[in-house]
Write a protein that holds these residues in place. Structure first.
Motif, PDB file in Angstrom:
ATOM      1  N   ARG A 125      -3.970   4.042   7.751  1.00  0.00           N
ATOM      2  CA  ARG A 125      -4.384   3.602   6.421  1.00  0.00           C
ATOM      3  C   ARG A 125      -4.403   4.747   5.425  1.00  0.00           C
ATOM      4  N   PRO A 126      -3.932   4.525   4.189  1.00  0.00           N
ATOM      5  CA  PRO A 126      -3.972   5.574   3.168  1.00  0.00           C
ATOM      6  C   PRO A 126      -5.353   5.671   2.529  1.00  0.00           C
ATOM      7  N   PHE A 127      -5.751   6.888   2.191  1.00  0.00           N
ATOM      8  CA  PHE A 127      -7.023   7.110   1.518  1.00  0.00           C
ATOM      9  C   PHE A 127      -6.783   8.035   0.335  1.00  0.00           C
ATOM     10  N   THR A 641     -18.820  -9.593   3.435  1.00  0.00           N
ATOM     11  CA  THR A 641     -17.753  -8.684   3.028  1.00  0.00           C
ATOM     12  C   THR A 641     -16.600  -8.800   4.013  1.00  0.00           C
ATOM     13  N   SER A 642     -15.419  -8.469   3.535  1.00  0.00           N
ATOM     14  CA  SER A 642     -14.248  -8.474   4.408  1.00  0.00           C
ATOM     15  C   SER A 642     -13.231  -7.469   3.888  1.00  0.00           C
ATOM     16  N   LEU A 643     -12.535  -6.876   4.813  1.00  0.00           N
ATOM     17  CA  LEU A 643     -11.497  -5.906   4.481  1.00  0.00           C
ATOM     18  C   LEU A 643     -10.397  -6.021   5.515  1.00  0.00           C
ATOM     19  N   GLY A 644      -9.141  -5.927   5.085  1.00  0.00           N
ATOM     20  CA  GLY A 644      -8.047  -6.017   6.044  1.00  0.00           C
ATOM     21  C   GLY A 644      -6.721  -5.687   5.409  1.00  0.00           C
ATOM     22  N   GLY A 645      -5.675  -5.758   6.237  1.00  0.00           N
ATOM     23  CA  GLY A 645      -4.353  -5.472   5.706  1.00  0.00           C
ATOM     24  C   GLY A 645      -3.283  -5.453   6.773  1.00  0.00           C
ATOM     25  N   LEU A 646      -2.064  -5.249   6.312  1.00  0.00           N
ATOM     26  CA  LEU A 646      -0.881  -5.109   7.163  1.00  0.00           C
ATOM     27  C   LEU A 646      -0.286  -3.730   6.921  1.00  0.00           C
ATOM     28  N   THR A 647       0.107  -3.075   8.004  1.00  0.00           N
ATOM     29  CA  THR A 647       0.703  -1.743   7.910  1.00  0.00           C
ATOM     30  C   THR A 647       2.028  -1.730   8.649  1.00  0.00           C
ATOM     31  N   LEU A 648       3.042  -1.226   7.968  1.00  0.00           N
ATOM     32  CA  LEU A 648       4.402  -1.159   8.507  1.00  0.00           C
ATOM     33  C   LEU A 648       4.688   0.261   8.968  1.00  0.00           C
ATOM     34  N   GLN A 649       5.062   0.410  10.245  1.00  0.00           N
ATOM     35  CA  GLN A 649       5.462   1.704  10.790  1.00  0.00           C
ATOM     36  C   GLN A 649       6.764   1.506  11.561  1.00  0.00           C
ATOM     37  N   VAL A 650       7.877   1.713  10.886  1.00  0.00           N
ATOM     38  CA  VAL A 650       9.180   1.516  11.520  1.00  0.00           C
ATOM     39  C   VAL A 650       9.728   2.855  11.969  1.00  0.00           C
ATOM     40  N   ARG A 651      10.736   2.809  12.838  1.00  0.00           N
ATOM     41  CA  ARG A 651      11.296   4.042  13.379  1.00  0.00           C
ATOM     42  C   ARG A 651      12.110   4.802  12.339  1.00  0.00           C
ATOM     43  N   SER A 652      12.529   4.100  11.301  1.00  0.00           N
ATOM     44  CA  SER A 652      13.239   4.781  10.218  1.00  0.00           C
ATOM     45  C   SER A 652      12.237   5.532   9.356  1.00  0.00           C
ATOM     46  N   ALA A 653      12.664   5.990   8.217  1.00  0.00           N
ATOM     47  CA  ALA A 653      11.821   6.825   7.370  1.00  0.00           C
ATOM     48  C   ALA A 653      10.794   6.033   6.565  1.00  0.00           C
ATOM     49  N   SER A 655       7.643   3.512   5.617  1.00  0.00           N
ATOM     50  CA  SER A 655       6.358   2.987   6.084  1.00  0.00           C
ATOM     51  C   SER A 655       5.611   2.457   4.864  1.00  0.00           C
ATOM     52  N   GLY A 656       4.626   1.600   5.117  1.00  0.00           N
ATOM     53  CA  GLY A 656       3.896   1.034   3.990  1.00  0.00           C
ATOM     54  C   GLY A 656       2.723   0.199   4.440  1.00  0.00           C
ATOM     55  N   THR A 657       1.866  -0.148   3.496  1.00  0.00           N
ATOM     56  CA  THR A 657       0.707  -0.979   3.803  1.00  0.00           C
ATOM     57  C   THR A 657       0.329  -1.803   2.580  1.00  0.00           C
ATOM     58  N   ILE A 658      -0.231  -2.973   2.820  1.00  0.00           N
ATOM     59  CA  ILE A 658      -0.843  -3.777   1.768  1.00  0.00           C
ATOM     60  C   ILE A 658      -2.212  -4.205   2.281  1.00  0.00           C
ATOM     61  N   GLY A 678     -18.980 -11.033  -7.133  1.00  0.00           N
ATOM     62  CA  GLY A 678     -18.087 -10.572  -6.090  1.00  0.00           C
ATOM     63  C   GLY A 678     -16.689 -10.299  -6.626  1.00  0.00           C
ATOM     64  N   TYR A 679     -15.828  -9.811  -5.753  1.00  0.00           N
ATOM     65  CA  TYR A 679     -14.459  -9.532  -6.182  1.00  0.00           C
ATOM     66  C   TYR A 679     -13.503  -9.567  -4.995  1.00  0.00           C
ATOM     67  N   PHE A 680     -12.233  -9.715  -5.310  1.00  0.00           N
ATOM     68  CA  PHE A 680     -11.144  -9.659  -4.331  1.00  0.00           C
ATOM     69  C   PHE A 680     -10.063  -8.779  -4.953  1.00  0.00           C
ATOM     70  N   VAL A 681      -9.816  -7.629  -4.352  1.00  0.00           N
ATOM     71  CA  VAL A 681      -8.888  -6.643  -4.908  1.00  0.00           C
ATOM     72  C   VAL A 681      -7.826  -6.314  -3.867  1.00  0.00           C
ATOM     73  N   VAL A 682      -6.574  -6.209  -4.335  1.00  0.00           N
ATOM     74  CA  VAL A 682      -5.444  -5.922  -3.448  1.00  0.00           C
ATOM     75  C   VAL A 682      -4.820  -4.589  -3.840  1.00  0.00           C
ATOM     76  N   GLU A 683      -4.462  -3.779  -2.851  1.00  0.00           N
ATOM     77  CA  GLU A 683      -3.821  -2.492  -3.078  1.00  0.00           C
ATOM     78  C   GLU A 683      -2.707  -2.287  -2.058  1.00  0.00           C
ATOM     79  N   GLY A 684      -1.818  -1.335  -2.320  1.00  0.00           N
ATOM     80  CA  GLY A 684      -0.709  -1.105  -1.409  1.00  0.00           C
ATOM     81  C   GLY A 684      -0.137   0.295  -1.539  1.00  0.00           C
ATOM     82  N   LYS A 685       0.710   0.646  -0.581  1.00  0.00           N
ATOM     83  CA  LYS A 685       1.342   1.960  -0.585  1.00  0.00           C
ATOM     84  C   LYS A 685       2.648   1.890   0.189  1.00  0.00           C
ATOM     85  N   VAL A 686       3.657   2.618  -0.305  1.00  0.00           N
ATOM     86  CA  VAL A 686       4.953   2.724   0.372  1.00  0.00           C
ATOM     87  C   VAL A 686       5.324   4.200   0.441  1.00  0.00           C
ATOM     88  N   ASN A 687       5.805   4.648   1.615  1.00  0.00           N
ATOM     89  CA  ASN A 687       6.223   6.035   1.810  1.00  0.00           C
ATOM     90  C   ASN A 687       7.644   6.092   2.357  1.00  0.00           C
TER      91      ASN A 687
END
Length: 746
Positions: A125-127, A641-653, A655-658, A678-687
């Protein structure tokens, strides 16, 4: 007859000695020969197993003449080796490999194995900041409400923890929480930690851990930084709102010395941003870090560490909902645009680890901290002073000196093993010019409401024993903390040192049953406490100054499949009556008994080799005891409260997460007449990563939602209002934000 009995005793003793052998070993990273802490070792075909200590060492009782050991560690290839009763001390090297959920082991020998999921989360996970790493604890939420330099507000298990009142936080053994702080008890500013340096995040919920003392009621979080770097890094990030971040991390010693066990690293981090506010934050922070670790032989190591952080900022603070609804200001406007502050922290520590000839591990750490804090806030606007406003300055200068020590040993008892720990230490806070002053525009002092010096000392000793017997683990401990509180009120015309003290004893008892290699159940119980501010202690003459918390967890960790991990826990926590120092008003207020209970569920799933899914949901029912029905809500305490996501780690270069974060509406005051939204917020990252560089883009609040980060029910008055109003005040959450990054591997 006595000769026969003597012969039988001799025969049984000989058979026992032959049948049971204590195997010793060390597990290292094959690349840099650094110890792997917390690696899992099991005996194939049995439920026996253990984990490595800070030296990467382990001891394991084997019953048969020859057995096969299985060794696993997240991010490393699993290894199997055959050993027998003739095996001496063995050395095992593990090779780094792709991350696989199957590498996570469920062990009865690890008291707090639920935090093994943090190893996975930390790698995937990215921080964006060290404070955000706190979210690695399932169910823990943070909120910023006075500029980027102030410690975030923390929420966990039905607690509004303020800035750290009921959660014990450490970095490499150094305390993060500040007791008797100018802004609030337990104030925990983690911004001095560079997130890329984090190696291990150890956490536990509840007051069940003997080695954790003051403020460990809702839980604890312990960070361990890296001792060596696989890659030296130069990194630059830039994003909206004039955001720039630069990081450099370097190995200071050559590979030859590293292979001999000597490592030294240095790091520097610089941050600046204006934030999304109409009043720019002008935020600047500089972090410096250096650490030397010397492994002189298999039984001795030395760590010397220095850290420095300095930060300054402007802030818009929280704003009243009615001012936004009327159009007087926008969501990113300000009532008092002159809030903000500055802070600095310098840490130095030396830690020595020895394995004595008697088999005891002997650990001692001495540390010193210099800390300065100055904060300008305005929570009530013109409530108390209709002409000049209610701005306040909270300020202090502090030096901390402390010692952490522990003796530990694992002893084979036939088929069983006993791990014993004896701990000791002290912490002395010398706090000068602890101040609360009414000000105008940061420049003019109107009235000094509080000014004094605090000397607070906490000494402790504890004993802890863990017995492993087959599938069972029994753990029990007893901790004693002694406190001495001294306060000098500098506004009093007569010099007087007000003093008090108290001793708190905290028992712990935990049972774990390992059903098989893939499942275990546990029952944890214990009593913890948090100290009150010294100014409360002397005001109350020592009455109810160390309010205890008692609780239990009943849960299970299991892997229904090799690629699926689940943890479920039912929990309960009781807090005794206490008195609280309100740093914004310089008054003491009572806070009654409370009860919290709930359910935690965590899931980690790897449906494909290239895809990871994580999901945490946490439900809490917080209630104030002794209050009438409908008036017994605990303000700002989270319920769902809830927190979660999907993280992509492929053998190529690539990777990413939402990811998403969700918190339900919750009461902002005792009768729920004002609601924190309350709130519902979405974030992501691609490398995109190559051998020599990494390019990335980070997105926050992808759908550009309007959400409130920090929220309070408060009696306030605006400049032209004749009467005060009870209203929701809030700090708006960040709108859509993007940040580009480029890292170069040296």
């Amino acid at each position: 007859m006595k000769y026969l009995l003597s012969f039988l005793a001799f025969y049984l003793t000989a058979q026992f000695a032959w049948a049971h052998h204590t195997l010793k070993g060390t597990i290292l990273n094959a690349e840099d020969r650094t110890p792997l802490i917390g690696a899992s070792i099991g005996i194939m075909g049995t439920t026996a197993g253990t984990t490595t200590n800070e030296f990467g060492q382990f001891e394991l009782v084997i019953e048969d003449a020859a057995v096969t050991l299985t060794i696993s560690y997240l991010g490393f290839s699993e290894k199997s080796i055959e050993v027998d009763e003739h095996s001496g001390s063995i050395l095992i090297l593990l090779e780094p490999a792709a991350i696989e959920l199957s590498q996570l082991r469920i062990s009865a020998s690890e008291m707090n194995s639920v935090n093994t999921i943090s190893k996975l989360d930390l790698k995937l996970r990215p921080f964006n900041s060290s404070q955000e790493v706190l979210r690695i604890v399932p169910g823990l939420f943070i909120a910023q409400h006075a500029g980027g330099g102030k410690a975030e507000q923390i929420f966990l298990r039905g607690f509004d923890l303020d800035h750290g009142t009921d959660i014990n936080i450490t970095v490499d053994g150094l305390p993060v929480n500040m007791v008797s702080h100018a802004h609030g008890q337990g104030y925990a500013d983690l911004h001095f930690l560079i997130p890329e340096l984090i190696n291990i995040v150890d956490f536990g919920k509840g007051p069940y851990y003997t080695e954790k003392g003051n403020l460990n009621t809702a839980g604890y979080v312990g960070f361990t930084t890296k001792s060596t770097l696989n890659k030296q890094i130069l990194k630059i990030e830039a994003g909206r709102f004039n955001t720039v971040r630069m990081v450099g991390m370097f190995n200071l010693l050559g590979e030859e010395l590293a292979l001999k066990g000597h490592n030294a690293i240095a790091a520097v981090e610089y941050n600046m941003t204006n934030g999304p506010f109409e009043n720019p934050q002008n935020f600047n922070r500089l972090n410096l870090f250096t650490k030397y670790t010397g492994q002189f032989n298999a039984n001795n190591s030395l760590t010397i560490q220095l850290m420095r952080m300095t930060s300054k900022w402007d802030a818009s603070g929280q704003i009243p909902q009615r001012a936004v609804d009327s159009g007087e200001i926008s969501r990113f406007g300000a009532i008092d645009p002159t809030e903000g502050g500055n802070t600095s922290r310098t840490d130095a520590s030396i830690k020595l680890l020895n394995k004595l000839a008697s088999g005891w591990n002997f650990e001692n750490q001495l540390f010193i901290t210099n800390y300065n804090f100055e904060l300008y806030s305005n929570f009530t606007f013109y409530l108390n002073n209709p002409e000049y406003g209610d701005q306040i300055r909270q300020k202090e200068a502090r030096n901390i000196t402390g010692l952490n020590g522990e003796l530990s040993k694992t002893t084979g008892l036939g088929k069983n093993s006993l791990t014993s720990k004896i701990g000791y230490g002290f912490r002395y806070d010398d706090i000068n010019d602890l101040e609360l002053t009414n000000t105008v525009n940061r420049k003019t002092d109107l009235e000094r409401k509080s000014l004094g010096d605090v000397d607070e000392t906490n000494g402790w000793v504890y004993a802890d024993a863990t017995l492993e017997s087959g599938r069972w683990l029994f753990n029990g401990g007893l901790r004693a903390d002694a406190f001495k509180f001294d306060y000098v009120d500098k506004l009093d015309s007569i010099y007087t040192t007000l003093s008090d003290g108290k001793v708190q004893v905290s028992p712990k008892a935990n049972i774990i049953y390992r059903i098989n290699d893939d499942a275990r159940i546990y029952l944890k119980s214990g009593i913890g406490f948090h100290s009150n501010d010294t100014r409360v202690v002397v005001a109350q003459s020592g009455y109810q100054i160390l309010p205890p918390a008692a609780g239990f967890d009943l849960g299970t960790s299991f892997k229904p499949a090799s690629n699926l991990y689940l943890n479920v826990a039912l929990w309960y926590l009781y807090m005794q009556q206490e008195f609280v120092w309100v740093g914004d008003e310089a008054v003491v207020e009572p806070s009654g008994e409370s009860r919290r209970q709930g359910l935690d569920l965590s899931m980690r799933w790897q449906p494909f080799s290239w895809l990871f899914a994580d999901f945490d949901v946490n439900y809490a029912l917080p209630v104030a005891i002794g209050e009438p029905e409908g008036e017994n809500y605990i303000p700002l305490a989270p319920t769902l409260t809830s927190l979660g996501g999907l993280t992509l780690q492929v053998r190529s270069a690539w990777s990413g997460t939402i990811r998403y974060r969700y918190i339900k509406d919750r009461p902002a005051n005792e009768d729920n007449s004002i609601v924190a939204l309350g709130y519902f917020v979405v974030e992501g990252k691609v490398n995109y990563t190559t051998d020599f560089m990494e390019l990335g883009v980070s997105l926050e609040n992808i759908f550009n939602s309007d959400w409130n980060e920090a929220q309070f029910a408060a009696e306030t008055r605006l400049k032209n209002e004749p009467n005060p109003v009870d209203d929701l005040t809030f700090t708006p959450g960040v709108p859509f934000f993007f940040k580009l990054s480029a890292s170069f591997f040296l």
